[in-house]
Design a protein around this motif. Structure first.
Motif, short mmCIF file in Angstrom:
data_model
loop_
_atom_site.label_atom_id
_atom_site.label_comp_id
_atom_site.label_asym_id
_atom_site.label_seq_id
_atom_site.Cartn_x
_atom_site.Cartn_y
_atom_site.Cartn_z
N PHE A 80 0.81 -1.22 0.00
CA PHE A 80 0.00 0.00 0.00
C PHE A 80 0.85 1.27 0.00
N MET A 81 2.08 1.18 0.51
CA MET A 81 2.96 2.35 0.52
C MET A 81 3.29 2.84 -0.87
N ALA A 82 3.14 1.97 -1.87
CA ALA A 82 3.43 2.38 -3.25
C ALA A 82 2.52 3.52 -3.69
N LEU A 83 1.39 3.68 -3.02
CA LEU A 83 0.45 4.72 -3.40
C LEU A 83 0.86 6.10 -2.90
N ALA A 84 1.88 6.17 -2.04
CA ALA A 84 2.24 7.45 -1.42
C ALA A 84 2.50 8.56 -2.45
N PRO A 85 3.39 8.38 -3.43
CA PRO A 85 3.59 9.47 -4.40
C PRO A 85 2.37 9.72 -5.28
N SER A 86 1.66 8.65 -5.64
CA SER A 86 0.50 8.80 -6.52
C SER A 86 -0.62 9.58 -5.85
N LEU A 87 -0.70 9.49 -4.51
CA LEU A 87 -1.69 10.25 -3.77
C LEU A 87 -1.18 11.62 -3.34
N SER A 88 0.05 11.67 -2.85
CA SER A 88 0.55 12.91 -2.25
C SER A 88 0.82 14.00 -3.28
N ILE A 134 4.09 6.32 -11.56
CA ILE A 134 5.08 5.36 -11.09
C ILE A 134 4.56 4.59 -9.88
N GLY A 135 3.85 5.30 -9.01
CA GLY A 135 3.36 4.66 -7.80
C GLY A 135 2.45 3.47 -8.08
N PHE A 136 1.62 3.56 -9.12
CA PHE A 136 0.72 2.46 -9.44
C PHE A 136 1.49 1.26 -9.98
N VAL A 137 2.56 1.52 -10.75
CA VAL A 137 3.39 0.41 -11.22
C VAL A 137 4.13 -0.23 -10.05
N GLN A 138 4.64 0.62 -9.13
CA GLN A 138 5.30 0.09 -7.94
C GLN A 138 4.35 -0.79 -7.14
N MET A 139 3.11 -0.35 -7.04
CA MET A 139 2.13 -1.14 -6.29
C MET A 139 1.89 -2.48 -6.98
#
Length: 401
Positions: free
Chosen positions: A143-151, A256-261
């Motif tokens: 779930f931490m992968a969402l940090a940049p995609s949300l922030s 990028i965050g979604f791919v990381q997730m």
């Protein structure tokens, strides 16, 4: 198969929420607010991005002391204390009108971050989950992968409405009124796992073999983190340097965050078939061609899209591997001690990355920045191959599940 019991699952959810908030407010927001801060404070962008460097240096300096706090108070209270300290740091940042106040605020955020960011969250899960720590940490990292995609989009919106100072005030309130209560009230009390309950081969932290393993892990993670942490704050500017429109650069960076997730989800669904060593090795293999694609593609649409895919997969997998790699060689009971030892050199390496890539990108261009990143990626791959050979020869990988 190791399952996540209700207390562990609840803790994963709580820590996912608080870590996304903490990283988004304390570290990632400057990727969006940095330009406005530089204009308002009449400082260069390079000077502004020294702020996160001060934060990471402060985190490194605090790491040995925080390691002792884990043993004395447990990670839950350490997390709560960090959340409490983060609020005045963000409010002081909002009030800064000169470099002295600005960097003091980042120093306070560094002290807070040492207590409430990733390491403490993972130590807490190791305390709570014991042998299930690898899967619990993997779930939280998912779930931490969402940090940049949300922030980034949220910060961009809030800055347009309230300015960067208003954003900092609101983010301080989030740390105080959301993260602090969650850490204190929603996380269960834990005790450190007993080493006598652990099975399998484990290196001694203080022995010669343990030191060799620690050096290799530190080298691999530091070189990889130098790239990913450096790019974390300049990825939008990196895309802009290829003449990508500003709004597209923000969109690409957020994607990028979604791919990381997705990469972390793939690792999580793998369950016990993979450990931190295998995950990290795959991530290390992917990173060099990823950088070459962007460099030789010269910013063409296909090269940026392929870079996003490969970079997201590599950085997403390595972030999980970075957190769980020590569990391949050391017992869960030793996790807090190993994590505290790794934090000092790693945070110093991570601290140097953002200003370094900011300066190189602005002074020498994207090709030199990508060339240096490639050298780091190759160093990471060499270190991971050495760890893999060591694990096979001594039987660690077979014992660590």
């Amino acid at each position: 198969m190791i399952v996540l019991y209700p207390a562990v699952l609840r803790s994963v959810v709580v820590l996912s929420i608080t870590q996304i908030i903490a990283w988004g407010t304390m570290f990632m927001a400057i990727s969006v607010t940095g330009e406005a801060m530089a204009a308002d404070l009449r400082l260069s962008r390079g000077t502004i991005f020294l702020g996160p460097t001060v934060m990471l240096v402060a985190m490194a300096v605090c790491s040995p002391s925080v390691g002792r706090l884990y043993n004395r108070y447990g990670a839950r209270l350490v997390l709560a204390g960090g959340s409490l300290l983060a609020a005045p740091g963000l409010w002081l940042l909002a009030a800064s009108d000169n470099p002295y106040v600005y960097f003091t605020a980042w120093g306070i955020l560094g002290f807070a971050g040492a207590a409430c960011l990733t390491t403490s969250a993972h130590v807490f899960l190791a305390e709570l989950a014991g042998e299930g720590a690898r899967r619990a940490i993997g779930a939280q990292m998912l779930f931490m992968a969402l940090a940049p995609s949300l922030s980034w989009p949220v910060t961009d919106f809030l800055q347009a409405e309230f300015g960067w100072r208003g954003v900092s005030v609101m983010y301080g309130c989030l740390m105080l009124f959301v993260c602090l209560p969650l850490h204190l009230c929603a996380l269960p009390k834990t005790s450190r796992p007993s080493a006598t309950n652990d099975s399998g081969k484990s290196a001694s932290i203080r022995g010669g073999q343990g030191r060799r393993i620690t050096v290799l892990i530190t080298t691999a993670i530091a070189l990889n983190g130098f790239v990913t942490w450096g790019f974390q704050l300049v990825i939008i500017d990196l895309f802009r340097s290829f003449d990508v429109a500003g709004y597209l650069a923000v969109g690409f960076g957020s994607a990028i965050g979604f791919v990381q997730m997705s990469a972390r989800l793939f690792d999580f669904l793998g369950g016990n078939r993979w450990n931190g060593l295998k995950t990290s090795l795959v991530a290390a293999v992917i990173m060099p061609p990823c950088l070459l694609v962007l460099a030789f593609g010269d910013g063409a649409e296909w090269s940026i899209l392929l870079f996003l895919l490969l970079y997201g997969l590599s950085s997403g997998a390595m972030s999980v591997g970075r957190a769980t790699l020590p569990l391949v060689f050391f017992k869960p009971a030793d996790y807090a001690g190993v994590a505290a030892r790794l934090a000092l050199p790693l945070n110093l390496a991570f601290a140097a990355a953002p200003p370094f890539f900011t300066i190189v990108l602005s002074a020498y261009g994207n090709r030199i920045a990508l060339a240096f990143a490639l050298l780091c990626a190759l160093g990471t791959l060499a270190s991971m191959l050495a760890l893999s050979r060591l694990a096979k020869s001594d039987g660690y990988a077979a014992a660590a599940r």
